[in-house]
Design a protein around this motif. Structure first.
Motif, PDB file in Angstrom:
ATOM      1  N   ALA A  29       0.851  -1.190   0.000  1.00 63.03           N
ATOM      2  CA  ALA A  29       0.000   0.000   0.000  1.00 63.03           C
ATOM      3  C   ALA A  29       0.884   1.237   0.000  1.00 63.03           C
ATOM      4  CB  ALA A  29      -0.906   0.002   1.225  1.00 63.03           C
ATOM      5  N   LYS A  30       0.445   2.278  -0.694  1.00 61.64           N
ATOM      6  CA  LYS A  30       1.197   3.529  -0.648  1.00 61.64           C
ATOM      7  C   LYS A  30       1.128   4.130   0.750  1.00 61.64           C
ATOM      8  CE  LYS A  30       1.541   8.129  -2.737  1.00 61.64           C
ATOM      9  NZ  LYS A  30       1.003   9.050  -3.790  1.00 61.64           N
ATOM     10  N   SER A  31      -0.067   4.081   1.348  1.00 64.52           N
ATOM     11  CA  SER A  31      -0.219   4.552   2.724  1.00 64.52           C
ATOM     12  C   SER A  31      -1.405   3.844   3.371  1.00 64.52           C
ATOM     13  CB  SER A  31      -0.425   6.070   2.773  1.00 64.52           C
ATOM     14  OG  SER A  31      -1.658   6.436   2.176  1.00 64.52           O
ATOM     15  N   VAL A  32      -1.336   3.704   4.685  1.00 66.90           N
ATOM     16  CA  VAL A  32      -2.414   3.083   5.466  1.00 66.90           C
ATOM     17  C   VAL A  32      -2.596   3.900   6.736  1.00 66.90           C
ATOM     18  CG1 VAL A  32      -3.286   0.977   6.542  1.00 66.90           C
ATOM     19  CG2 VAL A  32      -1.684   0.812   4.626  1.00 66.90           C
ATOM     20  N   SER A  33      -3.837   4.202   7.064  1.00 66.47           N
ATOM     21  CA  SER A  33      -4.123   4.900   8.318  1.00 66.47           C
ATOM     22  C   SER A  33      -5.406   4.336   8.919  1.00 66.47           C
ATOM     23  CB  SER A  33      -4.266   6.411   8.094  1.00 66.47           C
ATOM     24  OG  SER A  33      -5.288   6.696   7.152  1.00 66.47           O
ATOM     25  N   VAL A  34      -5.569   4.536  10.217  1.00 63.29           N
ATOM     26  CA  VAL A  34      -6.742   4.023  10.926  1.00 63.29           C
ATOM     27  C   VAL A  34      -7.824   5.096  10.948  1.00 63.29           C
ATOM     28  CG1 VAL A  34      -7.615   3.117  13.104  1.00 63.29           C
ATOM     29  CG2 VAL A  34      -5.288   2.543  12.353  1.00 63.29           C
ATOM     30  N   LEU A  35      -9.017   4.719  10.489  1.00 60.91           N
ATOM     31  CA  LEU A  35     -10.158   5.639  10.539  1.00 60.91           C
ATOM     32  C   LEU A  35     -10.872   5.533  11.885  1.00 60.91           C
ATOM     33  CD1 LEU A  35     -11.603   5.060   6.957  1.00 60.91           C
ATOM     34  CD2 LEU A  35     -10.360   7.073   7.756  1.00 60.91           C
ATOM     35  N   ARG A  36     -11.179   4.313  12.291  1.00 64.10           N
ATOM     36  CA  ARG A  36     -11.820   4.092  13.604  1.00 64.10           C
ATOM     37  C   ARG A  36     -11.715   2.620  13.961  1.00 64.10           C
ATOM     38  NH1 ARG A  36     -15.741   5.113   9.807  1.00 64.10           N
ATOM     39  NH2 ARG A  36     -17.322   3.495   9.472  1.00 64.10           N
ATOM     40  N   CYS A  37     -11.850   2.347  15.248  1.00 60.29           N
ATOM     41  CA  CYS A  37     -11.748   0.975  15.744  1.00 60.29           C
ATOM     42  C   CYS A  37     -12.968   0.636  16.594  1.00 60.29           C
ATOM     43  CB  CYS A  37     -10.492   0.793  16.604  1.00 60.29           C
ATOM     44  SG  CYS A  37      -8.948   0.886  15.673  1.00 60.29           S
ATOM     45  N   GLY A  38     -13.401  -0.600  16.504  1.00 62.74           N
ATOM     46  CA  GLY A  38     -14.421  -1.122  17.390  1.00 62.74           C
ATOM     47  C   GLY A  38     -13.773  -2.079  18.379  1.00 62.74           C
ATOM     48  N   GLU A  39     -14.580  -2.993  18.914  1.00 69.93           N
ATOM     49  CA  GLU A  39     -14.030  -3.941  19.867  1.00 69.93           C
ATOM     50  C   GLU A  39     -13.238  -5.041  19.181  1.00 69.93           C
ATOM     51  OE1 GLU A  39     -17.071  -5.494  22.365  1.00 69.93           O
ATOM     52  OE2 GLU A  39     -17.602  -3.553  23.241  1.00 69.93           O
ATOM     53  N   ARG A  40     -13.680  -5.450  17.973  1.00 75.98           N
ATOM     54  CA  ARG A  40     -13.043  -6.585  17.308  1.00 75.98           C
ATOM     55  C   ARG A  40     -12.570  -6.282  15.885  1.00 75.98           C
ATOM     56  NH1 ARG A  40     -17.109 -11.644  18.902  1.00 75.98           N
ATOM     57  NH2 ARG A  40     -16.881 -11.455  21.177  1.00 75.98           N
ATOM     58  N   ASN A  41     -12.986  -5.169  15.328  1.00 76.44           N
ATOM     59  CA  ASN A  41     -12.573  -4.852  13.964  1.00 76.44           C
ATOM     60  C   ASN A  41     -12.299  -3.364  13.827  1.00 76.44           C
ATOM     61  OD1 ASN A  41     -15.210  -3.562  13.191  1.00 76.44           O
ATOM     62  ND2 ASN A  41     -15.957  -5.645  13.509  1.00 76.44           N
ATOM     63  N   ALA A  42     -11.803  -2.987  12.674  1.00 72.88           N
ATOM     64  CA  ALA A  42     -11.415  -1.594  12.462  1.00 72.88           C
ATOM     65  C   ALA A  42     -11.638  -1.211  11.007  1.00 72.88           C
ATOM     66  CB  ALA A  42      -9.951  -1.391  12.842  1.00 72.88           C
ATOM     67  N   ALA A 102      -2.317 -12.005   3.079  1.00 75.04           N
ATOM     68  CA  ALA A 102      -0.936 -12.441   3.324  1.00 75.04           C
ATOM     69  C   ALA A 102      -0.538 -12.224   4.775  1.00 75.04           C
ATOM     70  CB  ALA A 102       0.009 -11.682   2.400  1.00 75.04           C
ATOM     71  N   PHE A 103      -1.236 -11.327   5.473  1.00 75.55           N
ATOM     72  CA  PHE A 103      -0.976 -11.076   6.898  1.00 75.55           C
ATOM     73  C   PHE A 103      -2.090 -11.651   7.776  1.00 75.55           C
ATOM     74  CE2 PHE A 103       1.429  -7.798   4.655  1.00 75.55           C
ATOM     75  CZ  PHE A 103       2.670  -7.895   5.271  1.00 75.55           C
ATOM     76  N   ASP A 104      -2.843 -12.618   7.201  1.00 80.65           N
ATOM     77  CA  ASP A 104      -3.923 -13.310   7.923  1.00 80.65           C
ATOM     78  C   ASP A 104      -4.994 -12.349   8.420  1.00 80.65           C
ATOM     79  OD1 ASP A 104      -2.784 -15.884   7.632  1.00 80.65           O
ATOM     80  OD2 ASP A 104      -1.402 -15.454   9.282  1.00 80.65           O
ATOM     81  N   VAL A 105      -5.306 -11.364   7.583  1.00 83.33           N
ATOM     82  CA  VAL A 105      -6.345 -10.388   7.902  1.00 83.33           C
ATOM     83  C   VAL A 105      -7.472 -10.527   6.889  1.00 83.33           C
ATOM     84  CG1 VAL A 105      -6.897  -7.947   8.193  1.00 83.33           C
ATOM     85  CG2 VAL A 105      -4.654  -8.808   8.884  1.00 83.33           C
ATOM     86  N   GLY A 106      -8.704 -10.638   7.380  1.00 83.16           N
ATOM     87  CA  GLY A 106      -9.858 -10.751   6.502  1.00 83.16           C
ATOM     88  C   GLY A 106     -10.510  -9.407   6.250  1.00 83.16           C
ATOM     89  N   VAL A 107     -11.084  -9.254   5.057  1.00 84.30           N
ATOM     90  CA  VAL A 107     -11.787  -8.029   4.686  1.00 84.30           C
ATOM     91  C   VAL A 107     -13.282  -8.234   4.881  1.00 84.30           C
ATOM     92  CG1 VAL A 107     -12.353  -6.476   2.778  1.00 84.30           C
ATOM     93  CG2 VAL A 107     -10.015  -7.330   3.031  1.00 84.30           C
ATOM     94  N   LEU A 108     -13.889  -7.355   5.673  1.00 87.07           N
ATOM     95  CA  LEU A 108     -15.332  -7.410   5.895  1.00 87.07           C
ATOM     96  C   LEU A 108     -16.079  -6.530   4.891  1.00 87.07           C
ATOM     97  CD1 LEU A 108     -15.343  -7.240   9.808  1.00 87.07           C
ATOM     98  CD2 LEU A 108     -15.347  -9.270   8.327  1.00 87.07           C
ATOM     99  N   ARG A 109     -15.548  -5.367   4.603  1.00 91.30           N
ATOM    100  CA  ARG A 109     -16.101  -4.490   3.564  1.00 91.30           C
ATOM    101  C   ARG A 109     -14.947  -3.750   2.907  1.00 91.30           C
ATOM    102  NH1 ARG A 109     -20.846  -0.495   5.030  1.00 91.30           N
ATOM    103  NH2 ARG A 109     -20.743  -0.222   2.760  1.00 91.30           N
ATOM    104  N   LEU A 110     -15.124  -3.439   1.623  1.00 85.84           N
ATOM    105  CA  LEU A 110     -14.107  -2.687   0.896  1.00 85.84           C
ATOM    106  C   LEU A 110     -14.836  -1.700  -0.019  1.00 85.84           C
ATOM    107  CD1 LEU A 110     -10.916  -4.150  -0.775  1.00 85.84           C
ATOM    108  CD2 LEU A 110     -12.243  -2.360  -1.874  1.00 85.84           C
ATOM    109  N   VAL A 111     -14.575  -0.410   0.205  1.00 88.07           N
ATOM    110  CA  VAL A 111     -15.266   0.652  -0.534  1.00 88.07           C
ATOM    111  C   VAL A 111     -14.226   1.595  -1.130  1.00 88.07           C
ATOM    112  CG1 VAL A 111     -17.008   2.481  -0.428  1.00 88.07           C
ATOM    113  CG2 VAL A 111     -17.146   0.532   1.161  1.00 88.07           C
ATOM    114  N   ARG A 112     -14.234   1.759  -2.445  1.00 87.82           N
ATOM    115  CA  ARG A 112     -13.357   2.768  -3.046  1.00 87.82           C
ATOM    116  C   ARG A 112     -14.059   4.112  -2.926  1.00 87.82           C
ATOM    117  NH1 ARG A 112     -10.609   1.176  -8.432  1.00 87.82           N
ATOM    118  NH2 ARG A 112     -12.665   1.418  -9.375  1.00 87.82           N
TER     119      ARG A 112
END
Length: 251
Positions: free
Chosen positions: A172-185, A205-215
């Motif tokens: 990724a060119k850049s990654v930042s956190v928008l918000r976090c819940g108890e179990r996901n972000a 590849a880092f064992d992370v699942g995608v719940l939603r993806l919005v461009r």
């Protein structure tokens, strides 16, 4: 040798019709096989019939096959639609959102997979689309991604550093956190290249699942308040900020 054009590139008839923005390549091939297309006044039924001079000698249904006015639009793609002209499995495609609209044939500029949502561009200007998709000079793409774990600084840095997946280096060119819940972000991920299912493969590849993806943005063009499944034409300034138009557009 007489009748040969060794210095002039030649392209198949169906490809020429598609690249001119007249229709999709599949539709062009069907028209040709149905005998609707003439070259120099003669019906041609071979989609690969070679042309040396573009559209100059081509007619469809007896009319000159002039390229239609260029159009540029953005769609808020809903989840569950396939980014394709047609789907061999009979699944709904993004063209369902454009049904009944007074538009020429338009091609998607890039893709969003079936499970992904958000900003998807369409145009019948192939050179403009190529500029958007060019990994060397095209605009960045920004995504909001819900993941099934809570991030930390070290993991975010690894996403920007990247990793090799199936022979490709994904990052990724850049990654930042928008918000976090108890179990996901929710993360904001910016890409400066467009590889197939890049974010999903990188996170997996880092064992992370995608719940939603919005461009949510392409360059400076933001999805904004455009409703799910809705579309609108780009303003001239929006179009040219992404890449200059390469042909006259309708007024």
């Amino acid at each position: 040798m007489a009748g040969r054009h060794p210095a002039t590139p030649r392209h198949g008839l169906a490809r020429v019709l598609s690249k001119a923005g007249v229709c999709s390549r599949t539709e062009a091939a069907n028209w040709i096989r149905d005998g609707r297309v003439r070259v120099d006044g003669r019906i041609v039924r071979d989609p690969e019939y070679p042309l040396h001079d573009g559209m100059r000698r081509v007619q469809v249904d007896g009319l000159d096959a002039a390229p239609p006015p260029r159009q540029y639009l953005m769609l808020n793609k809903p989840r569950g639609l396939v980014t394709s002209t047609r789907d061999e499995q009979g699944r709904d495609t993004v063209y369902r959102c454009l049904e009944g609209a007074p538009l020429p044939w338009l091609a998607p500029v890039g893709r969003l997979d079936k499970a992904s949502e958000g900003l998807l561009l369409f145009s019948n200007d192939p050179q403009w689309a190529f500029a958007i998709l060019d990994p060397a000079s095209g605009p960045d793409k920004t995504y909001h991604v819900q993941v099934d774990r809570l991030p930390d600084a070290a993991w975010l840095a690894l996403l920007e550093q990247g990793t090799d997946v199936e022979g490709e280096h994904l990052r990724a060119k850049s990654v930042s956190v928008l918000r976090c819940g108890e179990r996901n972000a929710w993360l904001e991920i910016v890409l400066d290249e467009g590889r197939n299912r890049q974010i999903r493969r990188l996170l997996a590849a880092f064992d992370v699942g995608v719940l939603r993806l919005v461009r949510v943005a392409i360059g400076g063009l933001a999805l904004g308040t455009l409703g799910k499944g809705e579309w609108r034409l780009l303003q001239d300034s929006e179009r040219d900020a992404l890449a200059p138009a390469t042909a006259p557009v309708p007024r």
